[in-house]
Design a protein around this motif. Structure first.
Motif, short mmCIF file in Angstrom:
data_model
loop_
_atom_site.label_atom_id
_atom_site.label_comp_id
_atom_site.label_asym_id
_atom_site.label_seq_id
_atom_site.Cartn_x
_atom_site.Cartn_y
_atom_site.Cartn_z
N GLN B 33 24.92 -5.75 -65.32
CA GLN B 33 25.30 -4.32 -64.62
C GLN B 33 23.91 -3.86 -63.85
O GLN B 33 23.04 -4.23 -64.42
CB GLN B 33 25.42 -3.55 -65.64
N PHE B 35 22.22 -0.40 -62.43
CA PHE B 35 22.00 0.90 -62.48
C PHE B 35 21.00 1.65 -61.77
O PHE B 35 20.16 0.93 -61.24
CB PHE B 35 21.43 1.34 -64.04
N LEU B 43 21.13 7.40 -66.38
CA LEU B 43 21.40 6.17 -65.56
C LEU B 43 22.65 6.18 -65.19
O LEU B 43 23.71 6.58 -65.93
CB LEU B 43 21.12 4.94 -66.75
N SER B 45 25.70 4.05 -63.68
CA SER B 45 26.27 2.53 -63.09
C SER B 45 26.46 2.43 -61.62
O SER B 45 27.50 3.19 -61.11
CB SER B 45 27.40 2.56 -64.01
N PHE B 86 17.77 -0.44 -62.13
CA PHE B 86 17.62 -1.53 -63.23
C PHE B 86 18.81 -2.52 -63.13
O PHE B 86 19.99 -1.96 -62.88
CB PHE B 86 17.58 -0.66 -64.41
#
Lengths: 111, 110
Positions: B33, B35, B43, B45, B86
């Motif tokens: 994933q 972010f 955060l 997505s 991230f």
């Protein structure tokens, strides 16, 4: 859509104090997570729970307890707050460990 | 060594330039994933992308599972893209435990 709420938004405690952070989600997700984020750093996993009454340790579980009271809620307890653990604590949930959704965080300050 | 490595650690762009953010991981990932986090913010997505290519707006994520890498491409960057990106990976099949990279800090200047 759903939402994740975390309470409190800001938490101030004394060194050595026991402190509890709460997380609620209405996605009906089975899996919930607690992460810690230090200033300017990435996230580290503290505890996670795959289903109600399940509890799994992450890489940073020492000094913390967690409780999955019901499917929609997951609590984290700092057993004895220390000054070096001032950070933002983030809760997340997912279905079957897939896409995670995050709450707004609880910022912990230890005096 | 680190299980999830992101590069570059930081990046400064002029508005309108493109960016390519990299995420490399040490073993097979079953879930991946990307972010975005605005300074001091939640955060968000961007992509759940364990394999293949996904697009949304000016963003493209490409994951090549057998090469243990994923990239996030930002085209025509804007100042509002500034923040930290991230990647997070579940490194063990059947284990819901995610590991996060250290992030790429992006600053887009006008």
């Amino acid at each position: 859509g759903g939402i994740i709420t975390q309470t409190p938004k800001f938490l101030i405690g004394q060194e050595g104090q026991k402190l509890t952070l709460k997380c609620q989600q209405n996605f009906n997700h089975d899996t919930m997570y607690w992460y810690r984020q230090d200033s300017g750093k990435g996230l580290r996993l503290i505890y996670y729970s795959i289903t109600e009454n399940d509890l799994q340790k992450g890489d940073l579980s020492e000094g913390y307890d967690a409780s999955r009271e019901k499917k929609s809620s997951f609590s984290l307890t700092v057993t004895s707050a220390q000054k070096n653990e001032m950070a933002v604590f983030l809760c997340a949930s997912s279905w079957g460990g897939a896409e995670q959704f995050f709450g707004p965080g609880t910022r912990l300050t230890v005096l | 060594g680190q299980q999830v490595q992101q590069s570059p650690a930081s990046l400064v762009l002029q508005e309108g330039e493109n960016a390519e953010l990299q995420c490399n991981f040490s073993s097979t990932a079953t879930r991946l994933q990307w972010f975005y986090q605005h300074p001091g913010g939640r955060l968000v997505s961007l992509f759940y992308n364990p394999s293949g290519t996904k697009h949304t707006g000016r963003l493209t994520s490409t994951t090549v599972t057998n090469e243990r890498r994923s990239s996030l491409h930002i085209s025509s960057s804007q100042t509002t893209d500034s923040g930290t990106y991230f990647c997070a990976i579940d490194l063990n099949t059947g284990n819901y435990k995610y590991v996060f990279g250290a992030g790429t800090r992006l600053k887009v200047i006008a």
